[in-house]
Scaffold this active site. Structure first.
Site, PDB file in Angstrom:
ATOM      1  N   HIS A  25       0.808  -1.232   0.000  1.00  0.00           N
ATOM      2  CA  HIS A  25       0.000   0.000   0.000  1.00  0.00           C
ATOM      3  C   HIS A  25       0.838   1.278   0.000  1.00  0.00           C
ATOM      4  O   HIS A  25       0.840   2.033   0.959  1.00  0.00           O
ATOM      5  CB  HIS A  25      -1.016   0.006   1.146  1.00  0.00           C
ATOM      6  CG  HIS A  25      -0.518  -0.511   2.473  1.00  0.00           C
ATOM      7  ND1 HIS A  25       0.651  -0.095   3.054  1.00  0.00           N
ATOM      8  CD2 HIS A  25      -1.055  -1.412   3.320  1.00  0.00           C
ATOM      9  CE1 HIS A  25       0.812  -0.718   4.206  1.00  0.00           C
ATOM     10  NE2 HIS A  25      -0.206  -1.528   4.380  1.00  0.00           N
ATOM     11  N   ASP A  67      -5.970  -3.719  -0.044  1.00  0.00           N
ATOM     12  CA  ASP A  67      -5.936  -3.471   1.400  1.00  0.00           C
ATOM     13  C   ASP A  67      -7.355  -3.257   1.933  1.00  0.00           C
ATOM     14  O   ASP A  67      -7.562  -2.489   2.869  1.00  0.00           O
ATOM     15  CB  ASP A  67      -5.037  -2.284   1.767  1.00  0.00           C
ATOM     16  CG  ASP A  67      -4.685  -2.285   3.254  1.00  0.00           C
ATOM     17  OD1 ASP A  67      -4.881  -3.320   3.919  1.00  0.00           O
ATOM     18  OD2 ASP A  67      -4.201  -1.244   3.749  1.00  0.00           O
TER      19      ASP A  67
HETATM   20  O1  DOR Z   1      -5.904   0.665   7.404  1.00  0.00           O
HETATM   21  C1  DOR Z   1      -5.424  -0.429   7.672  1.00  0.00           C
HETATM   22  N1  DOR Z   1      -6.187  -1.457   8.103  1.00  0.00           N
HETATM   23  N2  DOR Z   1      -4.114  -0.596   7.538  1.00  0.00           N
HETATM   24  C2  DOR Z   1      -3.507  -1.712   7.938  1.00  0.00           C
HETATM   25  O2  DOR Z   1      -2.317  -1.788   7.798  1.00  0.00           O
HETATM   26  C3  DOR Z   1      -4.272  -2.808   8.590  1.00  0.00           C
HETATM   27  C4  DOR Z   1      -5.665  -2.776   8.196  1.00  0.00           C
HETATM   28  C5  DOR Z   1      -6.538  -3.650   9.069  1.00  0.00           C
HETATM   29  O3  DOR Z   1      -6.203  -4.808   9.294  1.00  0.00           O
HETATM   30  O4  DOR Z   1      -7.596  -3.161   9.503  1.00  0.00           O
HETATM   31 ZN    ZN Z   2      -3.422  -4.261   5.038  1.00  0.00          ZN
END
Ligand code: DOR
Ligand code: ZN
Length: 344
Positions: free
Chosen positions: A174, A247
């Protein structure tokens, strides 16, 4: 003007599907869009053994609707203490990658790595056996401004890591900054990067327009417009270093709309529509297939998918909420119209 786009079935090289009822709710959305997805291991407790990955993979497969072909590609969660022998077991079990979360960087990262040098014996085994290292590229040093954490990570972690493990395949996950895009563009063939749809479509203003908007909050956080433009340029450049990773990170709506709102944007429901919009905005729809369907598979050393998907220029409204176990989930752009629709 292109109104219908048929491309090789794409893959999502960065996906969170959680577990239990949440998993049941979200897996069908990804399976409808993608042939494969790289499954992130940040469960509670994290997926740290080959056996846990094998069991988790089966639970994901059990949630795939009948008649849909969807392959979860598994990763393990790297810790300070993950033994090199586990890498051998992981490789034998078909696990493809390990995820490096700097401890405390994001959701469920407390078991993450406190000092990358502690993992060197494990990284050695990965390099030898051809497993990829997927990095959450942000330092956690509280003295570093939140918006600078990716750029500082390049200096403090990526450069030494590349020097010490030149043939370890590393994915800078990301990407959110111009510095990150430039670093990966100029790196050798052992370095790649995923880019999310939300980082291609939005800058940090989205989080603060008309009030604080928690559904735009993710980590690494959205950056300023110059960075968004650099990411669009990278994704649409045709460079094989850059590939699709949503993501998509589901959280119950009430835990995002909270005094300590969780980080993560839920995009799996309309992922390809969002990417099509981003590529269309820059007149680069012809570059979408490479980014979404070829570059990631090639980087992972896996065959490209054989089927296709078709997107049509057809306005539709993203549902405001979808069921999520006992809770609800609010997809990014819920209630808004998108210009592209996945039709087959
Ligand atoms: O925004 C995010 N959510 N960034 C991350 O690195 C982890 C992810 C999550 O697992 O909710
Ligand atoms: Zn992630």
């Amino acid at each position: 003007m292109t109104d219908t786009l048929t491309i090789t079935r794409p893959d999502d090289w960065h996906l969170h599907v959680r577990d239990g009822a949440a998993l049941q709710a979200v897996v069908p959305h990804s399976a409808a869009q993608f042939g494969r997805a790289l499954i992130m291991p940040n469960l509670r407790p994290p997926v740290t053994t080959a056996q846990q990955a094998v069991d988790y993979r089966q639970r994901i497969l059990d949630a795939v609707p009948a008649g849909t072909a969807f392959e979860p590609v598994m990763s393990l969660y790297l810790t300070d203490k993950l033994p090199p022998e586990e890498i051998e077991r992981a490789a034998a079990a078909g696990v493809k990658a390990l995820k490096l979360y700097p401890a405390g960087a994001t959701t469920n990262s407390d078991a993450g790595v406190t000092d990358i040098r502690k993992t060197y014996a494990t990284l050695e085994a990965m390099q030898k056996l051809g497993l990829l290292l997927l990095v959450h590229g942000e330092v956690t040093d509280p003295a570093v401004d939140l918006f600078d954490r990716e750029a500082v990570f390049i200096e403090r972690v990526m450069i030494p890591l590349r020097r010490d493990f030149p043939e370890l395949k590393v994915v800078f996950e990301h990407l959110t900054t111009q510095e990150g895009a430039q670093y990966v563009r100029d790196a050798d063939r052992f370095t790649g990067a995923t880019i999310t749809a939300h980082h291609l479509l939005y800058n940090r203003n989205a989080i603060f327009t008309g009030g604080i908007r928690p559904h735009f909050y993710c980590l690494p956080v959205l950056k300023r417009e110059t960075h968004r433009l650099a990411l669009v340029e990278a994704a649409t450049s045709g460079s094989p270093r850059f590939f699709l990773g949503t993501d998509s990170a589901p959280h119950p709506a009430h835990l995002k709309e909270h005094a300590f709102g969780c980080a993560g944007c839920y995009t799996a429901l309309s992922a390809m529509e969002l990417y099509a919009q981003a590529f269309d905005n820059s007149g680069a729809l012809d570059k979408l297939e490479g980014f979404a369907s070829f570059h990631g598979a090639d980087f992972y050393g896996l065959p490209r998918n054989s089927g296709t998907i078709t997107l049509k220029r057809e306005a539709w409204t993203v549902p405001e909420t979808v069921p999520y176990g006992e809770a609800t989930l609010k997809p990014l752009c819920g209630g808004e119209q998108l210009a592209w629709k996945l039709v087959a």
